[in-house]
Design a protein around this motif. Sequence first.
Motif, short mmCIF file in Angstrom:
data_model
loop_
_atom_site.label_atom_id
_atom_site.label_comp_id
_atom_site.label_asym_id
_atom_site.label_seq_id
_atom_site.Cartn_x
_atom_site.Cartn_y
_atom_site.Cartn_z
N ILE A 28 0.86 -1.18 0.00
CA ILE A 28 0.00 0.00 0.00
C ILE A 28 0.89 1.23 0.00
CG2 ILE A 28 -1.85 1.25 1.18
CD1 ILE A 28 -2.57 -1.33 2.62
N SER A 29 0.63 2.16 -0.89
CA SER A 29 1.37 3.43 -0.89
C SER A 29 0.39 4.58 -0.77
CB SER A 29 2.21 3.56 -2.16
OG SER A 29 1.42 3.37 -3.32
N THR A 30 0.87 5.68 -0.22
CA THR A 30 0.04 6.88 -0.09
C THR A 30 0.72 8.04 -0.81
OG1 THR A 30 1.07 7.65 1.97
CG2 THR A 30 -0.76 6.09 2.17
N GLY A 31 -0.08 8.99 -1.24
CA GLY A 31 0.47 10.17 -1.91
C GLY A 31 -0.53 11.30 -1.91
N ASN A 32 -0.03 12.48 -2.22
CA ASN A 32 -0.88 13.66 -2.25
C ASN A 32 -1.22 14.06 -3.68
OD1 ASN A 32 1.27 14.61 0.37
ND2 ASN A 32 -0.86 14.00 0.67
N ARG A 33 -2.11 15.02 -3.82
CA ARG A 33 -2.55 15.50 -5.11
C ARG A 33 -1.56 16.53 -5.67
NH1 ARG A 33 -7.87 18.03 -2.80
NH2 ARG A 33 -6.15 19.03 -1.68
N GLU A 34 -1.60 16.72 -6.97
CA GLU A 34 -0.69 17.69 -7.59
C GLU A 34 -0.92 19.09 -7.06
OE1 GLU A 34 0.28 17.53 -11.72
OE2 GLU A 34 -0.49 15.49 -11.93
N GLU A 35 -2.18 19.42 -6.73
CA GLU A 35 -2.47 20.76 -6.20
C GLU A 35 -1.93 20.97 -4.79
OE1 GLU A 35 -6.60 18.64 -6.22
OE2 GLU A 35 -4.69 18.51 -7.30
N ASP A 36 -1.45 19.89 -4.16
CA ASP A 36 -0.87 20.02 -2.82
C ASP A 36 0.62 20.35 -2.87
OD1 ASP A 36 -3.27 19.37 -1.47
OD2 ASP A 36 -2.93 17.25 -1.87
N GLY A 37 1.15 20.51 -4.07
CA GLY A 37 2.56 20.87 -4.20
C GLY A 37 3.50 19.69 -4.08
N ILE A 38 3.15 18.57 -4.71
CA ILE A 38 3.97 17.36 -4.62
C ILE A 38 5.24 17.51 -5.44
CG2 ILE A 38 1.97 15.89 -4.21
CD1 ILE A 38 2.07 15.07 -7.14
N LEU A 39 6.23 16.66 -5.12
CA LEU A 39 7.51 16.72 -5.81
C LEU A 39 7.50 15.90 -7.09
CD1 LEU A 39 10.34 17.91 -5.52
CD2 LEU A 39 11.03 15.85 -4.28
N THR A 40 6.93 14.68 -7.02
CA THR A 40 6.91 13.80 -8.18
C THR A 40 5.52 13.18 -8.36
OG1 THR A 40 9.23 13.20 -7.75
CG2 THR A 40 7.99 11.79 -9.27
N PRO A 41 4.79 13.56 -9.41
CA PRO A 41 3.47 12.97 -9.65
C PRO A 41 3.58 11.52 -10.12
CG PRO A 41 4.06 14.43 -11.44
CD PRO A 41 5.14 14.59 -10.41
N ILE A 42 2.54 10.74 -9.87
CA ILE A 42 2.50 9.35 -10.31
C ILE A 42 1.89 9.31 -11.71
CG2 ILE A 42 1.71 7.02 -9.77
CD1 ILE A 42 3.54 8.35 -7.65
N PRO A 43 2.61 8.76 -12.70
CA PRO A 43 2.09 8.72 -14.08
C PRO A 43 0.76 7.96 -14.18
CG PRO A 43 4.42 8.16 -14.02
CD PRO A 43 3.96 8.17 -12.60
N LYS A 44 -0.10 8.41 -15.06
CA LYS A 44 -1.41 7.76 -15.22
C LYS A 44 -1.27 6.31 -15.65
CE LYS A 44 -4.03 11.95 -16.31
NZ LYS A 44 -4.85 12.67 -17.32
N VAL A 45 -0.26 6.02 -16.46
CA VAL A 45 -0.06 4.65 -16.94
C VAL A 45 0.26 3.71 -15.77
CG1 VAL A 45 2.40 4.94 -17.42
CG2 VAL A 45 1.06 3.23 -18.69
N VAL A 46 0.92 4.24 -14.74
CA VAL A 46 1.22 3.43 -13.55
C VAL A 46 -0.05 3.24 -12.72
CG1 VAL A 46 2.52 3.35 -11.39
CG2 VAL A 46 3.63 4.15 -13.48
N LYS A 47 -0.82 4.30 -12.59
CA LYS A 47 -2.06 4.21 -11.80
C LYS A 47 -3.02 3.17 -12.36
CE LYS A 47 -2.25 8.89 -9.84
NZ LYS A 47 -3.05 10.13 -9.76
N THR A 48 -3.02 2.99 -13.69
CA THR A 48 -3.93 2.02 -14.29
C THR A 48 -3.59 0.58 -13.89
OG1 THR A 48 -2.61 1.85 -16.32
CG2 THR A 48 -4.38 3.49 -16.28
#
Length: 226
Positions: A126-146
């Motif tokens: 299980i991993s956790t992360g924040n939204r892009e609007e929260d000022g994250i450093l590295t977004p998770i690519p959509k292809v990975v999320k799928t």
Amino acid sequence: MKIGKLEETLKKAIKYTDRSIYIEGPIGVGKTETINRIAEMEGYDIVNIPIETMEFYDFKMNKIENGKMRSYYNEDLPDDEPVGTYGLLVFEDLTASDRQTVYAVMNFLLTGKIGNYVLPKRWKMISTGNREEDGILTPIPKVVKTRMLVLTVNYSVEDFSKYILKKYKNSKNAMLVASYAKMRNNVLVDVTPRVLESIIKLPFKRELIEGQLGDYTDDFLNYVKS
């Protein structure tokens, strides 16, 4: 989904999915707390690995002098099956590290392997992360999320109020915090839901809550007295 629905949904996901689970939501909304609570309630083993403490080489296969490949990986990764029904391997704040480290971790989250290391079968990632609007450093690519099971937690002051009133039944402090959050929703930009929830368990005294509320301490205490 609402934060109050996350616990029920995550419990089912742990039991019925073989995919890595990614929980995305605002800072301080209670993602990691929910995971820890489930582990305690269900008797699951749990290993928490904060991503900001790691480097990309914690998840890298390196070549050694004799030309053979050897796997180097973080020593906290479990080698044995969990004692309980399941084990939860949790990577906190996946979006808070540099691109190289996050991409190395994502590869492991999708495969469960690092060289000749294979995550034991009954461990769930299980991993956790924040939204892009929260000022994250590295977004998770959509292809990975799928390729992951993504649980998105939304926040509203109304949902937060319902959540804490249900969790802390008959608590006067919870009622005060919920009503204060609603009244000051437009100005509490620097106070996360986690912070507001943390003061419910404390006596409302300056020396005990100032560390959490900071510049909002006087305003909150005046509201409590009114």
